[in-house]
Design a protein around this motif. Structure first.
Motif, PDB file in Angstrom:
ATOM      1  N   ILE A 117       0.866  -1.178   0.000  1.00  0.00           N
ATOM      2  CA  ILE A 117       0.000   0.000   0.000  1.00  0.00           C
ATOM      3  C   ILE A 117       0.904   1.230   0.000  1.00  0.00           C
ATOM      4  O   ILE A 117       1.844   1.316   0.797  1.00  0.00           O
ATOM      5  N   ARG A 118       0.603   2.160  -0.891  1.00  0.00           N
ATOM      6  CA  ARG A 118       1.370   3.398  -0.964  1.00  0.00           C
ATOM      7  C   ARG A 118       0.489   4.552  -0.503  1.00  0.00           C
ATOM      8  O   ARG A 118      -0.667   4.654  -0.913  1.00  0.00           O
ATOM      9  N   ILE A 119       1.059   5.404   0.340  1.00  0.00           N
ATOM     10  CA  ILE A 119       0.375   6.609   0.775  1.00  0.00           C
ATOM     11  C   ILE A 119       1.221   7.781   0.314  1.00  0.00           C
ATOM     12  O   ILE A 119       2.367   7.936   0.748  1.00  0.00           O
ATOM     13  N   THR A 120       0.673   8.597  -0.580  1.00  0.00           N
ATOM     14  CA  THR A 120       1.394   9.760  -1.100  1.00  0.00           C
ATOM     15  C   THR A 120       0.867  11.006  -0.398  1.00  0.00           C
ATOM     16  O   THR A 120      -0.322  11.317  -0.482  1.00  0.00           O
ATOM     17  N   PHE A 121       1.753  11.703   0.293  1.00  0.00           N
ATOM     18  CA  PHE A 121       1.385  12.910   1.020  1.00  0.00           C
ATOM     19  C   PHE A 121       1.418  14.102   0.071  1.00  0.00           C
ATOM     20  O   PHE A 121       2.442  14.361  -0.555  1.00  0.00           O
ATOM     21  N   PRO A 122       0.323  14.835  -0.021  1.00  0.00           N
ATOM     22  CA  PRO A 122       0.323  16.023  -0.880  1.00  0.00           C
ATOM     23  C   PRO A 122       1.149  17.147  -0.239  1.00  0.00           C
ATOM     24  O   PRO A 122       1.290  17.184   0.984  1.00  0.00           O
ATOM     25  N   PRO A 123       1.684  18.053  -1.056  1.00  0.00           N
ATOM     26  CA  PRO A 123       2.428  19.171  -0.466  1.00  0.00           C
ATOM     27  C   PRO A 123       1.494  20.096   0.309  1.00  0.00           C
ATOM     28  O   PRO A 123       0.341  20.284  -0.073  1.00  0.00           O
ATOM     29  N   ARG A 124       1.991  20.630   1.386  1.00  0.00           N
ATOM     30  CA  ARG A 124       1.200  21.521   2.237  1.00  0.00           C
ATOM     31  C   ARG A 124       1.213  22.933   1.674  1.00  0.00           C
ATOM     32  O   ARG A 124       2.237  23.435   1.286  1.00  0.00           O
ATOM     33  N   THR A 125       0.071  23.586   1.688  1.00  0.00           N
ATOM     34  CA  THR A 125       0.016  24.995   1.293  1.00  0.00           C
ATOM     35  C   THR A 125      -0.867  25.752   2.272  1.00  0.00           C
ATOM     36  O   THR A 125      -0.373  26.360   3.203  1.00  0.00           O
ATOM     37  N   GLU A 126      -2.166  25.668   2.081  1.00  0.00           N
ATOM     38  CA  GLU A 126      -3.103  26.424   2.902  1.00  0.00           C
ATOM     39  C   GLU A 126      -3.194  25.917   4.334  1.00  0.00           C
ATOM     40  O   GLU A 126      -3.570  26.666   5.230  1.00  0.00           O
ATOM     41  N   GLU A 127      -2.869  24.671   4.548  1.00  0.00           N
ATOM     42  CA  GLU A 127      -3.056  24.096   5.878  1.00  0.00           C
ATOM     43  C   GLU A 127      -1.949  24.473   6.857  1.00  0.00           C
ATOM     44  O   GLU A 127      -2.029  24.126   8.027  1.00  0.00           O
ATOM     45  N   ARG A 128      -0.933  25.164   6.409  1.00  0.00           N
ATOM     46  CA  ARG A 128       0.186  25.490   7.298  1.00  0.00           C
ATOM     47  C   ARG A 128      -0.243  26.291   8.518  1.00  0.00           C
ATOM     48  O   ARG A 128       0.196  26.028   9.628  1.00  0.00           O
ATOM     49  N   LYS A 129      -1.111  27.275   8.315  1.00  0.00           N
ATOM     50  CA  LYS A 129      -1.565  28.094   9.442  1.00  0.00           C
ATOM     51  C   LYS A 129      -2.264  27.234  10.476  1.00  0.00           C
ATOM     52  O   LYS A 129      -2.062  27.396  11.683  1.00  0.00           O
ATOM     53  N   GLU A 130      -3.086  26.309  10.006  1.00  0.00           N
ATOM     54  CA  GLU A 130      -3.801  25.421  10.910  1.00  0.00           C
ATOM     55  C   GLU A 130      -2.820  24.509  11.664  1.00  0.00           C
ATOM     56  O   GLU A 130      -2.980  24.254  12.851  1.00  0.00           O
ATOM     57  N   LEU A 131      -1.797  24.041  10.962  1.00  0.00           N
ATOM     58  CA  LEU A 131      -0.784  23.204  11.615  1.00  0.00           C
ATOM     59  C   LEU A 131      -0.020  23.987  12.671  1.00  0.00           C
ATOM     60  O   LEU A 131       0.289  23.457  13.746  1.00  0.00           O
ATOM     61  N   PHE A 132       0.300  25.254  12.379  1.00  0.00           N
ATOM     62  CA  PHE A 132       0.985  26.087  13.372  1.00  0.00           C
ATOM     63  C   PHE A 132       0.133  26.215  14.628  1.00  0.00           C
ATOM     64  O   PHE A 132       0.643  26.102  15.747  1.00  0.00           O
ATOM     65  N   LYS A 133      -1.157  26.429  14.448  1.00  0.00           N
ATOM     66  CA  LYS A 133      -2.058  26.539  15.603  1.00  0.00           C
ATOM     67  C   LYS A 133      -2.060  25.240  16.398  1.00  0.00           C
ATOM     68  O   LYS A 133      -2.050  25.259  17.628  1.00  0.00           O
ATOM     69  N   GLN A 134      -2.086  24.117  15.674  1.00  0.00           N
ATOM     70  CA  GLN A 134      -2.099  22.821  16.340  1.00  0.00           C
ATOM     71  C   GLN A 134      -0.806  22.598  17.129  1.00  0.00           C
ATOM     72  O   GLN A 134      -0.841  22.113  18.260  1.00  0.00           O
ATOM     73  N   VAL A 135       0.332  22.972  16.546  1.00  0.00           N
ATOM     74  CA  VAL A 135       1.622  22.818  17.226  1.00  0.00           C
ATOM     75  C   VAL A 135       1.655  23.676  18.487  1.00  0.00           C
ATOM     76  O   VAL A 135       2.069  23.221  19.559  1.00  0.00           O
ATOM     77  N   LYS A 136       1.203  24.920  18.381  1.00  0.00           N
ATOM     78  CA  LYS A 136       1.176  25.825  19.548  1.00  0.00           C
ATOM     79  C   LYS A 136       0.266  25.272  20.645  1.00  0.00           C
ATOM     80  O   LYS A 136       0.597  25.337  21.828  1.00  0.00           O
ATOM     81  N   LYS A 137      -0.889  24.739  20.238  1.00  0.00           N
ATOM     82  CA  LYS A 137      -1.847  24.200  21.204  1.00  0.00           C
ATOM     83  C   LYS A 137      -1.245  23.011  21.957  1.00  0.00           C
ATOM     84  O   LYS A 137      -1.367  22.907  23.178  1.00  0.00           O
ATOM     85  N   ILE A 138      -0.594  22.124  21.231  1.00  0.00           N
ATOM     86  CA  ILE A 138       0.025  20.950  21.866  1.00  0.00           C
ATOM     87  C   ILE A 138       1.105  21.393  22.849  1.00  0.00           C
ATOM     88  O   ILE A 138       1.211  20.876  23.967  1.00  0.00           O
ATOM     89  N   ALA A 139       1.918  22.379  22.441  1.00  0.00           N
ATOM     90  CA  ALA A 139       2.974  22.877  23.323  1.00  0.00           C
ATOM     91  C   ALA A 139       2.379  23.495  24.588  1.00  0.00           C
ATOM     92  O   ALA A 139       2.874  23.257  25.700  1.00  0.00           O
ATOM     93  N   GLU A 140       1.322  24.262  24.435  1.00  0.00           N
ATOM     94  CA  GLU A 140       0.712  24.903  25.602  1.00  0.00           C
ATOM     95  C   GLU A 140       0.087  23.871  26.531  1.00  0.00           C
ATOM     96  O   GLU A 140       0.212  23.979  27.756  1.00  0.00           O
TER      97      GLU A 140
END
Length: 179
Positions: free
Chosen positions: A93-116
């Motif tokens: 089974i192959r899983i191809t990850f698409p390049p990130r563009t618009e979701e970066r802001k959401e990922l930053f929020k998620q990273v900050k939330k986990i750290a907090e």
């Protein structure tokens, strides 16, 4: 103090585990850690029943040791919250990850939330330790000087591990930016 140190280090480990499960555009086998497959009636993690390898920067290849589990593995990945459709070639089974563009802001929020959340957990451990030290002082088990020294030591531990979480957060943010 050792008990507090153990609890705090577990908080940091939990934060790092959460960071590993965030997909940042690169293929990372840790993304599959939360996915379980019905393996002969037993819910089993994919990495326990198949070889998971990164073949290219954005491609994960999952090769089950038992070829009859290919379909159930594919179904489990589809049913998971990964958000990527796997490709089944009959052997792997192959899983191809698409390049990130618009979701970066959401990922930053998620990273900050986990750290907090991790820092809050560390501070809760510090608070519990301080309460125990004060109770010991009240029961005349330790002196005033011992209480102050213990409080300083626990605060140093708290600061050290909060700094570690900040560093892990920064590293994950850099990883997200480089994709």
């Amino acid at each position: 103090i050792n008990t507090a140190k153990d609890k705090i280090s577990k908080c940091v480990a939990a934060v790092e585990t959460e960071y590993a499960s965030i997909r940042a555009g690169r293929a990372n086998p840790a993304v599959l850690d939360k996915v379980t497959v019905d393996y002969y009636g037993v819910p089993t993690q994919i990495n326990a029943m198949a070889a998971v390898a990164v073949s290219e920067a954005r491609v994960l290849v999952i090769t089950p040791w038992d070829a009859s589990t290919l379909k159930s593995t594919e179904k489990a990945i589809l049913a998971s919250d990964i958000g990527i459709t796997p490709t089944n070639d009959g052997k792997a089974i192959r899983i191809t990850f698409p390049p990130r563009t618009e979701e970066r802001k959401e990922l930053f929020k998620q990273v900050k939330k986990i750290a907090e959340e991790g820092k809050v957990a560390v501070r809760n451990v510090r608070r519990d330790a301080m309460e125990k030290f004060k109770a010991m002082k009240k029961n005349n088990e330790i002196t005033e000087d011992d209480l102050k020294n213990c409080e300083k030591d626990v605060q140093k531990l708290t600061d050290k591990y909060c700094d570690e979480m900040d560093a892990a957060s920064s590293a994950k943010e850099k990883e997200i930016m480089t994709v």
